[in-house]
Design an enzyme around this catalytic site. Structure first.
Site, PDB file in Angstrom:
ATOM      1  N   TRP A 130     -29.913  60.179  28.650  1.00 24.33           N
ATOM      2  CA  TRP A 130     -28.461  59.816  28.885  1.00 24.33           C
ATOM      3  C   TRP A 130     -27.625  61.083  29.447  1.00 24.33           C
ATOM      4  CZ3 TRP A 130     -24.570  60.198  24.574  1.00 24.33           C
ATOM      5  CH2 TRP A 130     -23.522  59.685  24.714  1.00 24.33           C
ATOM      6  N   ASP A 211     -31.451  61.263  17.760  1.00 23.86           N
ATOM      7  CA  ASP A 211     -30.226  60.358  18.345  1.00 23.86           C
ATOM      8  C   ASP A 211     -30.674  58.982  17.908  1.00 23.86           C
ATOM      9  OD1 ASP A 211     -28.081  59.510  19.100  1.00 23.86           O
ATOM     10  OD2 ASP A 211     -28.223  60.036  21.074  1.00 23.86           O
ATOM     11  N   LYS A 246     -23.200  49.599  18.441  1.00 31.49           N
ATOM     12  CA  LYS A 246     -24.262  48.312  18.979  1.00 31.49           C
ATOM     13  C   LYS A 246     -24.645  47.488  17.789  1.00 31.49           C
ATOM     14  CE  LYS A 246     -24.464  51.070  22.671  1.00 31.49           C
ATOM     15  NZ  LYS A 246     -23.599  52.392  22.797  1.00 31.49           N
TER      16      LYS A 246
END
Length: 399
Positions: A130, A211, A246
């Site tokens: 990312w 993460d 999410k």
């Protein structure tokens, strides 16, 4: 006064998402941004969240600043969810946890903390990654590097190469790892590979930063935390960022957590003070509303049970879309190996499509995939999956 500053080009994913909305194609498909959509193409408001909000709204409450570290009930719930309620690291008080401003805020606080503690250390991040991982750590003054991760030829993990590179890193180097649902590839380590990696991290004296933005979207809420719990079992000192954007469909409320697993209860107590100091320098206090609702869902037994079922339903829908994409492409293009759709997991899949193929998808079919070829699977549904696989088959035939 500010003419010397380099112009910000903007985020490429948000920019492409904007181009999608301007496209007039009648059957366009948006697979760019990392949001969970239901089968109707809507971002859901989970019933567990709606119930908690209705209860809060029924009584007027003041909105004071929360403590710098956040709500105690929130932090306790994060620890149970991430580590398991009975884990010895929690029983012995070795974990310091704060309520953070989303997963990104957890990464920022962790990056600032690590740089202050080890100013000469640098961080290694998976290739690919990312993009914001690099930006966050560079913004904290930490030099970033990459380690081998994804093999585009096999669309799988380059585990041996990854392990070899980590084995030669300097002690106290930071290593960013994804416990589950790797962004952007959807390629994860197996449990056996994690158990092979953890001793390497320990022997080299490396500092892992885990993460976990998609807990529950891989194999399950507990299963997706396997690597974190195994690291804590092994006695490593490490950091964990987690997010509720999410799995609680709570994006704009910015709810996450940062946990630091320490060597002792006293060290964890001291670490909480260090985390408070970093938070005070950045945003001072986390969000009240999002924190209260998240805490209510995670701490109320009935709401928590409902939420667990909701996460399972979201995970199942993602798996169904993966399976349908694989089966339809296999039928429409028998010579093309689409098995990566079902081998990878979580919200994202790496397709390996070339830039000309991606442009053809956008221009001819209104199918938008970001330049890396990463697909956001929740953008697929029963109404557009056939359009997507038709478009993929068309551009793949053309080469």
């Amino acid at each position: 006064m500010f003419e010397h500053l380099e112009k910000y080009a903007g985020d490429p994913i948000f920019r492409l998402n904007g181009e999608f909305h301007q496209n007039t194609h009648p059957r366009k498909v948006n697979l760019t941004i990392g949001l969970y959509y239901d089968d109707a193409g809507c971002i859901p408001v989970l019933p567990s969240v709606r119930t908690a909000e209705q209860r809060r709204a029924s009584k007027a409450e003041p909105r004071p600043y929360l403590p710098m570290e956040g709500l105690a009930s929130y932090r306790d719930a994060v620890q149970r969810l991430v580590f398991g309620a009975d884990h010895q690291a929690l029983q012995t008080g070795r974990v310091a946890t704060i309520q953070s401003v989303g997963g990104t805020g957890a990464l920022k606080v962790g990056a600032d903390l690590l740089h202050a503690a080890f100013p000469d250390s640098e961080i290694w991040i998976s290739d690919p990654a990312w993009d914001n991982h690099h930006s966050i750590f560079r913004g904290a003054g930490v030099k970033t590097h990459t380690y081998s991760y994804y093999d585009p030829a096999t669309k799988s993990l380059r585990f041996d190469q990854m392990l070899a590179e980590l084995r030669v890193l300097p002690p106290k180097s930071f290593v960013l790892l994804h416990p589950c649902c790797h962004n952007p590839t959807g390629v994860d380590l197996s449990q056996e590979q994690w158990l092979e990696l953890i001793p390497v991290l320990a022997e080299r004296g490396l500092i892992p930063f885990m993460d976990m933005a998609y807990q529950g979207f891989g194999a399950g809420l507990d299963e997706d935390a396997f690597a974190i719990r195994a690291m804590a079992d092994a006695g490593l000192v490490f950091l964990v960022a987690n997010s509720f954007s999410k799995n609680l469909s709570f994006y704009g409320e910015r709810c996450g957590g940062l946990s630091v697993v320490c060597g002792s209860a006293q060290e964890a107590q001291d670490m909480l003070g260090q985390l408070q100091a970093v938070v005070r320098r950045i945003y001072s206090s986390p969000p009240w509303h999002g924190g209260q609702i998240t805490s209510d869902v995670l701490n109320d037994p009935a709401l928590y049970a409902l939420w667990v079922r909701e996460v399972a339903d979201m995970r199942a829908r993602i798996a169904i879309m993966r399976r349908q994409a694989h089966e339809q492409l296999r039928a429409k293009l028998p010579d093309y190996d689409s098995s990566y759709f079902v081998k990878q997991r979580g919200m994202f899949t790496y397709t390996g499509l070339s830039m000309p193929q991606l442009l053809a998808l956008r221009e001819r079919h209104g199918v938008y995939i970001i330049d890396s070829g990463r697909i956001a699977i929740p953008g697929l549904n029963t109404g557009n999956i056939n359009d997507f696989t038709d478009a993929m088959a068309d551009v793949l035939r053309a080469g």
